[in-house]
Design a protein around this motif. Structure first.
Motif, PDB file in Angstrom:
ATOM      1  N   ALA A  75       0.829  -1.208   0.000  1.00 48.62           N
ATOM      2  CA  ALA A  75       0.000   0.000   0.000  1.00 48.62           C
ATOM      3  C   ALA A  75       0.866   1.262   0.000  1.00 48.62           C
ATOM      4  O   ALA A  75       0.552   2.242  -0.690  1.00 48.62           O
ATOM      5  CB  ALA A  75      -0.927  -0.006   1.210  1.00 48.62           C
ATOM      6  N   SER A  76       1.958   1.239   0.750  1.00 49.59           N
ATOM      7  CA  SER A  76       2.842   2.410   0.818  1.00 49.59           C
ATOM      8  C   SER A  76       3.508   2.677  -0.522  1.00 49.59           C
ATOM      9  O   SER A  76       3.558   3.823  -0.990  1.00 49.59           O
ATOM     10  CB  SER A  76       3.906   2.201   1.903  1.00 49.59           C
ATOM     11  OG  SER A  76       3.320   2.021   3.165  1.00 49.59           O
ATOM     12  N   MET A  80       2.936   5.938  -2.992  1.00 47.88           N
ATOM     13  CA  MET A  80       4.028   6.792  -3.470  1.00 47.88           C
ATOM     14  C   MET A  80       4.056   6.853  -4.990  1.00 47.88           C
ATOM     15  O   MET A  80       4.338   7.907  -5.578  1.00 47.88           O
ATOM     16  CB  MET A  80       5.365   6.291  -2.920  1.00 47.88           C
ATOM     17  CG  MET A  80       5.548   6.563  -1.429  1.00 47.88           C
ATOM     18  SD  MET A  80       7.192   6.149  -0.813  1.00 47.88           S
ATOM     19  CE  MET A  80       7.107   4.355  -0.827  1.00 47.88           C
ATOM     20  N   CYS A  81       3.740   5.732  -5.633  1.00 45.08           N
ATOM     21  CA  CYS A  81       3.687   5.717  -7.097  1.00 45.08           C
ATOM     22  C   CYS A  81       2.560   6.613  -7.613  1.00 45.08           C
ATOM     23  O   CYS A  81       2.728   7.336  -8.604  1.00 45.08           O
ATOM     24  CB  CYS A  81       3.497   4.287  -7.599  1.00 45.08           C
ATOM     25  SG  CYS A  81       4.931   3.221  -7.367  1.00 45.08           S
ATOM     26  N   ILE A  82       1.417   6.561  -6.931  1.00 47.79           N
ATOM     27  CA  ILE A  82       0.287   7.403  -7.340  1.00 47.79           C
ATOM     28  C   ILE A  82       0.633   8.879  -7.176  1.00 47.79           C
ATOM     29  O   ILE A  82       0.337   9.706  -8.046  1.00 47.79           O
ATOM     30  CB  ILE A  82      -0.971   7.041  -6.522  1.00 47.79           C
ATOM     31  CG1 ILE A  82      -1.469   5.645  -6.915  1.00 47.79           C
ATOM     32  CG2 ILE A  82      -2.079   8.070  -6.742  1.00 47.79           C
ATOM     33  CD1 ILE A  82      -2.606   5.129  -6.055  1.00 47.79           C
ATOM     34  N   VAL A  83       1.288   9.222  -6.063  1.00 46.67           N
ATOM     35  CA  VAL A  83       1.699  10.614  -5.843  1.00 46.67           C
ATOM     36  C   VAL A  83       2.678  11.058  -6.927  1.00 46.67           C
ATOM     37  O   VAL A  83       2.573  12.167  -7.475  1.00 46.67           O
ATOM     38  CB  VAL A  83       2.330  10.774  -4.444  1.00 46.67           C
ATOM     39  CG1 VAL A  83       2.951  12.159  -4.289  1.00 46.67           C
ATOM     40  CG2 VAL A  83       1.286  10.546  -3.362  1.00 46.67           C
ATOM     41  N   LEU A  97      -8.077   6.975 -11.482  1.00 44.80           N
ATOM     42  CA  LEU A  97      -8.789   5.793 -11.973  1.00 44.80           C
ATOM     43  C   LEU A  97      -7.859   4.589 -12.074  1.00 44.80           C
ATOM     44  O   LEU A  97      -8.181   3.494 -11.583  1.00 44.80           O
ATOM     45  CB  LEU A  97      -9.409   6.094 -13.340  1.00 44.80           C
ATOM     46  CG  LEU A  97     -10.197   4.954 -13.999  1.00 44.80           C
ATOM     47  CD1 LEU A  97     -11.369   4.555 -13.119  1.00 44.80           C
ATOM     48  CD2 LEU A  97     -10.686   5.370 -15.384  1.00 44.80           C
ATOM     49  N   VAL A  98      -6.700   4.800 -12.685  1.00 44.34           N
ATOM     50  CA  VAL A  98      -5.741   3.698 -12.832  1.00 44.34           C
ATOM     51  C   VAL A  98      -5.242   3.240 -11.461  1.00 44.34           C
ATOM     52  O   VAL A  98      -5.104   2.035 -11.202  1.00 44.34           O
ATOM     53  CB  VAL A  98      -4.554   4.132 -13.724  1.00 44.34           C
ATOM     54  CG1 VAL A  98      -3.479   3.054 -13.748  1.00 44.34           C
ATOM     55  CG2 VAL A  98      -5.034   4.424 -15.138  1.00 44.34           C
ATOM     56  N   GLY A  99      -4.986   4.210 -10.573  1.00 40.32           N
ATOM     57  CA  GLY A  99      -4.533   3.857  -9.226  1.00 40.32           C
ATOM     58  C   GLY A  99      -5.552   3.020  -8.483  1.00 40.32           C
ATOM     59  O   GLY A  99      -5.200   2.045  -7.803  1.00 40.32           O
ATOM     60  N   ALA A 100      -6.827   3.377  -8.623  1.00 41.42           N
ATOM     61  CA  ALA A 100      -7.886   2.609  -7.962  1.00 41.42           C
ATOM     62  C   ALA A 100      -7.955   1.186  -8.513  1.00 41.42           C
ATOM     63  O   ALA A 100      -8.129   0.217  -7.759  1.00 41.42           O
ATOM     64  CB  ALA A 100      -9.226   3.318  -8.137  1.00 41.42           C
ATOM     65  N   VAL A 101      -7.800   1.064  -9.828  1.00 41.06           N
ATOM     66  CA  VAL A 101      -7.838  -0.263 -10.455  1.00 41.06           C
ATOM     67  C   VAL A 101      -6.662  -1.118  -9.980  1.00 41.06           C
ATOM     68  O   VAL A 101      -6.824  -2.297  -9.630  1.00 41.06           O
ATOM     69  CB  VAL A 101      -7.819  -0.129 -11.994  1.00 41.06           C
ATOM     70  CG1 VAL A 101      -7.641  -1.507 -12.643  1.00 41.06           C
ATOM     71  CG2 VAL A 101      -9.097   0.522 -12.489  1.00 41.06           C
ATOM     72  N   VAL A 102      -5.470  -0.512  -9.956  1.00 39.04           N
ATOM     73  CA  VAL A 102      -4.274  -1.254  -9.533  1.00 39.04           C
ATOM     74  C   VAL A 102      -4.403  -1.710  -8.083  1.00 39.04           C
ATOM     75  O   VAL A 102      -4.105  -2.865  -7.743  1.00 39.04           O
ATOM     76  CB  VAL A 102      -3.009  -0.384  -9.716  1.00 39.04           C
ATOM     77  CG1 VAL A 102      -1.799  -1.057  -9.075  1.00 39.04           C
ATOM     78  CG2 VAL A 102      -2.745  -0.137 -11.189  1.00 39.04           C
TER      79      VAL A 102
END
Length: 279
Positions: A75-76, A80-83, A97-102
């Motif tokens: 999760a961490s 960090m990747c999403i940020v 959207l992509v972050g939620a899917v991943v």
């Protein structure tokens, strides 16, 4: 914050803008609040007994809240990747959207299970809010509000920013920041269109946009219902019967710190307006 993403997408703001205009006031506010709490709150209290110190140290151990180390690491890293993607990729909604899917894939849950966890009441509320705001924009309500603000500000960018700060703070104290954001965006668009001295360039708009951000974040602290963390804290305090943590006490604390933040915000807006030459 989601309201920050909405405003940033609407005005085309990037990470550099946030770092330039909001990061300084965030650091300043944090330092002032910490100093205030230290000098006027903590130092008035008697030091805790030794046994309570041990309890506090145990509570602060990460092992009490991190149950699964593997999931925590995943999760961490994902966060960090999403940020990082939010900084690199301008289309924030695609990143979200992509972050939620991943994250959903990493959790290995079925789509049906995920949909069951969705708060459809909140989704319906925002759909209705967008429709209501659109209707108010069509029937001229937003324009009328913009004209009222215009008459008060007399075309001065700094005065306009202070008025926006106060109004958005007051409204957000009754609503949560997201509905207030949806409500005010068309109002300020009309205001910028009506007043060239405020909406002509990005420099003249900047104090008002900063004030909008500050008002949304400050206003959520005036009353507990305006800030989800306050609501959660009150709910937990009620369940475990914590003495002294009530709606009244939270409101008293919230108003005190909100007024402090508002004064800091006005001072910062004056500084920004002077630097940009729009005071």
């Amino acid at each position: 914050n989601s309201q920050n993403i909405i405003i940033a997408a609407d005005y085309g703001l990037d990470v550099a803008w946030f770092a330039t205009y909001l990061f300084p006031i965030m650091i300043l506010s944090m330092l002032v609040v910490i100093a205030y709490i230290d000098f006027f709150e903590i130092r008035k209290q008697a030091p805790p007994a030794e046994e309570f110190k041990d309890v506090l140290l145990k509570v602060l151990r990460p092992t009490l809240v991190i149950i699964n180390n593997k999931k925590f690491i995943i999760a961490s890293v994902s966060f960090m990747c999403i940020v990082a993607c939010l900084i690199i990729i301008p289309c924030t909604y695609i990143v979200a959207l992509v972050g939620a899917v991943v994250l959903s894939i990493l959790e290995r849950e079925s789509l049906a299970t995920i949909f069951k966890k969705v708060d459809w009441g909140t989704v319906s509320f925002f759909v209705t809010l967008f429709l209501l705001t659109g209707c108010m924009d069509i029937n001229g309500t937003m324009t009328a509000i913009s004209e009222l603000v215009m008459n008060v500000t007399t075309g001065n960018p700094f005065i306009a920013s202070v008025v926006i700060l106060v109004i958005s703070s007051v409204v957000t104290s009754a609503l949560s920041p997201n509905p207030a954001t949806v409500f005010f965006l068309p109002v300020f668009k009309d205001l910028f269109g009506m007043m060239p001295t405020i909406g002509a360039t990005m420099a003249t708009r900047t104090p008002s946009i900063i004030a909008f951000f500050l008002g949304l974040n400050i206003g959520g602290n005036f009353l507990p219902q305006g800030a989800p963390p306050y609501v959660v804290t009150l709910s937990i305090a009620e369940k475990i019967k914590v003495e002294g943590v009530t709606f009244k006490s939270m409101t008293r604390v919230g108003i005190k710190f909100s007024l402090l933040h508002m004064l800091l915000g006005i001072a910062f807006l004056a500084l920004v307006s002077a630097v940009l030459g729009v005071a």
